[in-house]
Design a protein around this motif. Structure first.
Motif, short mmCIF file in Angstrom:
data_model
loop_
_atom_site.label_atom_id
_atom_site.label_comp_id
_atom_site.label_asym_id
_atom_site.label_seq_id
_atom_site.Cartn_x
_atom_site.Cartn_y
_atom_site.Cartn_z
N LEU A 30 0.72 -1.30 -0.14
CA LEU A 30 -0.38 -0.37 0.19
C LEU A 30 0.76 1.10 0.15
O LEU A 30 0.90 2.17 -0.36
N THR A 31 1.86 1.07 0.45
CA THR A 31 3.18 2.52 0.80
C THR A 31 3.09 2.51 -0.82
O THR A 31 3.75 3.56 -1.45
N ALA A 32 3.55 1.74 -1.26
CA ALA A 32 4.32 1.53 -2.74
C ALA A 32 3.26 2.02 -3.87
O ALA A 32 3.40 3.26 -4.46
N ILE A 33 1.91 1.95 -3.47
CA ILE A 33 0.57 2.05 -4.37
C ILE A 33 0.60 3.84 -3.98
O ILE A 33 0.03 4.75 -4.92
N GLY A 34 0.86 3.98 -2.41
CA GLY A 34 0.57 6.12 -2.20
C GLY A 34 1.33 6.80 -3.04
O GLY A 34 0.93 7.68 -3.06
N GLU A 35 2.66 5.70 -3.14
CA GLU A 35 3.68 6.58 -3.99
C GLU A 35 3.55 7.07 -5.09
O GLU A 35 3.83 7.53 -6.10
N ARG A 36 3.04 5.74 -5.88
CA ARG A 36 2.16 6.00 -7.55
C ARG A 36 1.45 6.90 -7.33
O ARG A 36 1.40 8.18 -8.56
N PHE A 37 0.31 6.86 -6.22
CA PHE A 37 -1.05 8.18 -6.49
C PHE A 37 0.15 9.85 -6.23
O PHE A 37 -0.97 10.27 -7.19
N ALA A 38 0.84 9.62 -5.48
CA ALA A 38 1.42 11.00 -5.45
C ALA A 38 1.77 11.90 -6.46
O ALA A 38 1.92 12.90 -7.21
N ARG A 39 2.36 10.51 -7.80
CA ARG A 39 3.03 10.79 -8.88
C ARG A 39 1.75 10.89 -9.57
O ARG A 39 2.12 12.20 -11.29
N ARG A 41 -1.69 11.39 -9.08
CA ARG A 41 -2.97 12.15 -8.49
C ARG A 41 -3.91 11.70 -9.83
O ARG A 41 -4.76 12.79 -10.29
N PRO A 42 -4.57 10.65 -9.32
CA PRO A 42 -5.41 9.97 -9.80
C PRO A 42 -6.87 10.46 -9.65
O PRO A 42 -8.02 10.44 -10.00
N PHE A 43 -6.66 11.19 -8.66
CA PHE A 43 -8.69 11.32 -7.49
C PHE A 43 -8.52 13.06 -7.68
O PHE A 43 -9.31 13.59 -6.50
N ASP A 44 -7.69 13.95 -8.23
CA ASP A 44 -7.37 14.67 -7.91
C ASP A 44 -8.88 15.76 -8.59
O ASP A 44 -9.78 15.07 -9.73
N LEU A 65 -4.78 7.65 -0.48
CA LEU A 65 -5.19 8.34 -1.51
C LEU A 65 -5.61 9.90 -1.11
O LEU A 65 -6.13 10.74 -2.59
N LYS A 66 -5.46 10.27 -1.15
CA LYS A 66 -4.98 11.98 -0.33
C LYS A 66 -3.98 12.17 -0.95
O LYS A 66 -4.32 12.67 -1.56
N ALA A 67 -2.34 11.55 -1.54
CA ALA A 67 -1.69 11.50 -2.06
C ALA A 67 -2.26 11.88 -3.09
O ALA A 67 -0.95 12.32 -4.26
N GLY A 68 -3.25 10.81 -4.25
CA GLY A 68 -3.47 11.06 -4.99
C GLY A 68 -3.89 11.76 -5.24
O GLY A 68 -4.61 11.89 -6.35
N GLY A 69 -5.03 12.90 -4.55
CA GLY A 69 -5.62 13.89 -5.00
C GLY A 69 -6.71 14.03 -4.35
O GLY A 69 -7.49 14.81 -4.38
N ALA A 366 -9.12 3.14 -7.91
CA ALA A 366 -8.53 3.78 -8.91
C ALA A 366 -9.02 3.58 -10.73
O ALA A 366 -9.54 4.63 -11.42
N TRP A 367 -10.14 2.00 -10.18
CA TRP A 367 -10.56 1.93 -11.12
C TRP A 367 -11.39 2.15 -11.69
O TRP A 367 -12.36 2.24 -12.75
N LEU A 368 -12.32 2.50 -10.48
CA LEU A 368 -13.48 3.32 -10.31
C LEU A 368 -13.49 4.40 -11.29
O LEU A 368 -15.06 5.16 -11.52
N THR A 369 -12.19 5.75 -10.97
CA THR A 369 -12.45 6.60 -11.09
C THR A 369 -12.24 6.05 -12.96
O THR A 369 -13.30 7.74 -13.42
N THR A 370 -12.09 5.64 -13.19
CA THR A 370 -11.71 6.15 -14.92
C THR A 370 -12.98 5.09 -15.73
O THR A 370 -13.69 5.17 -16.76
N GLU A 371 -13.75 3.80 -15.12
CA GLU A 371 -14.74 3.17 -15.53
C GLU A 371 -15.58 3.39 -14.95
O GLU A 371 -17.05 3.13 -15.36
N ARG A 372 -16.55 4.44 -13.56
CA ARG A 372 -17.46 4.46 -13.37
C ARG A 372 -18.64 5.54 -14.43
O ARG A 372 -19.47 5.11 -13.95
N VAL A 373 -17.92 5.88 -15.73
CA VAL A 373 -18.78 6.35 -16.39
C VAL A 373 -19.69 5.37 -17.18
O VAL A 373 -20.90 5.49 -17.68
#
Length: 420
Positions: A30-39, A41-44, A65-69, A366-373
């Motif tokens: 999860l820490t590695a995923i958070g670092e990826r999100f920080a780069r 920003r999928p949730f801005d 999740l916050k690191a991702g915006g 992260a998947w939901l943010t791209t597929e939800r529509v």
């Protein structure tokens, strides 16, 4: 310079930060995923309302999740599991937390409403209470919610029923139903943390005792395995013939609860249903029987029936242990008020377990943010590639290597023309 130990009065924020840091050590995926999100920003620009156990492990998820915006509001899914120092530390991280340990039912629901005041785009739930309130009391917010994730078996049962009745208004990902979560979280996590909570609350030795496990799903299987490993005689009760047969073939004694009630020393409910242990069963139990629930809500054991049978209550005979005295002098011991014993009398799953569950949760968001529509309202499985990625990352973090298929093996598995 010598360092000596001395009594230091530390703020809740400091203690909470220390707890979160300790949990983070055991959550490398999860820490590695958070670092990826920080780069990336999928949730801005996204607002996320969550109703989860407010623990140090959950804090690591919120941080990712916050690191991702994301803008986040968090309420507790169980008032007895909230770690107040963690809640205080999260506030300092810019996450709105509406939770306090030990609040009453009315305050519990008020906190969920306060989290929903964020007007979320995405919701995270643990037991479906937040989603239920959205669909019954906060329908004004439904048009703005484009998706959600559910963490537990109990919640998914409720969501699938909502979907079957056409009541569910947005897509929800069933995070609980991944292979990694059922294995790591439900079986190994629940098995260990449930017995941890029971032993902290009672300090009883399980070897030689009769433990009755109600429900032989993934969680019940884990509890039964851990209890057997500690030397207990384990009886399983079930309503599903296939699961009951499985338990029997694994060497467990299988009985109906009515028969098990007379012989059990410790009862653990792990079903996700209500009225698993009723007044009839309570009346048949022997003196000193211990009652614990690991099935999410405080309705698996009929606590009101227990209160009705008792002529006296001795609260807190040990931490998280209440003694109910019946008219004939028998004493029944209820742990954690019938709520989740592993999160009330102990600290829930180890961080290494939640690393798997919350990594799947984070990637599902992260998947939901791209597929939800393109998703219609309903309950959706986590995509298989997310489940496999979580397992792969966990193996890599543990330094474990596995084999890969050769080209010939791949071809053999995907061709019907090749013979034996």
């Amino acid at each position: 310079m010598a360092v000596s130990r001395r009594a230091v009065r530390e703020s809740g924020v400091v203690v909470g930060e220390r707890r979160i840091a300790w949990a983070g050590r055991g959550m490398p995926v999860l820490t590695a995923i958070g670092e990826r999100f920080a780069r990336e920003r999928p949730f801005d620009g996204l607002r996320i309302a969550a109703c989860l156990h407010v623990t140090a492990e959950t804090a690591v998820l919120m941080g990712a999740l916050k690191a991702g915006g994301a803008e986040i509001a968090l309420a507790a899914s169980n008032p007895l599991s909230t770690q107040d120092d963690v809640a205080e530390a999260l506030q300092g991280y810019g996450i709105a937390v509406h939770a306090r340990a030990g609040v009453d039912r009315a305050t519990y629901y008020r906190h969920i409403h306060q989290a929903l005041d964020l007007a979320p785009d995405i919701v995270l739930d643990d037991g479906c209470d937040l989603v239920n309130i959205l669909h019954t009391e906060r329908t004004d917010l439904l048009d703005g919610v484009s998706g959600g994730c559910e963490e537990t078996t109990t919640g998914i049962i409720r969501l699938r029923q909502m979907a079957a009745e056409g009541a569910l208004r947005f897509p929800v990902v069933a995070v609980n139903d991944t292979r990694t979560k059922r294995m790591f979280d439900n079986r190994y996590g629940t098995g260990q943390s449930t017995l941890d909570g029971i032993m902290r609350a009672t300090n009883v030795m399980l070897a030689g005792r009769t433990v009755v496990v109600a429900g032989f799903g993934y969680c019940g299987r884990g509890v039964a395995e851990r209890a057997k490993g500690l030397g207990a005689r384990v009886i399983v009760t079930e309503i599903d013939p296939v699961k009951a047969l499985d338990a029997s073939l694994q060497g467990y004694e299988v009985r109906a609860m009515g028969a098990a009630a007379t012989v059990g020393d410790l009862f653990v409910t792990v079903t996700g249903n209500r009225d698993v242990i009723t007044a009839e069963h309570l009346a048949a139990m022997k003196d000193g029987a211990i009652l614990a629930n690991a099935g999410h809500f405080d309705i698996e054991i009929d606590v009101r029936a227990l209160e009705g049978l008792a002529v006296a209550l001795n609260p807190g005979v040990r931490p998280n242990t209440d003694e109910y005295v019946l008219a004939d002098g028998r004493r029944l011991l209820l742990l954690a008020e019938g709520r989740l014993v592993n999160l009330t009398a102990a600290e829930g799953h180890p961080a290494a377990v939640m690393d798997m569950s919350f990594s799947a949760q984070a990637l599902a968001v992260a998947w939901l943010t791209t597929e939800r529509v393109r998703l219609a309202p309903g309950v959706y499985d986590v995509p298989e590639d997310i489940d496999v990625e979580v397992a792969r990352l966990k193996l890599a973090a543990a330094g474990i290597e596995i084999d890969r298929l050769t080209a010939e093996q791949e071809d053999y598995l995907h061709s019907w023309r090749t013979g034996s």
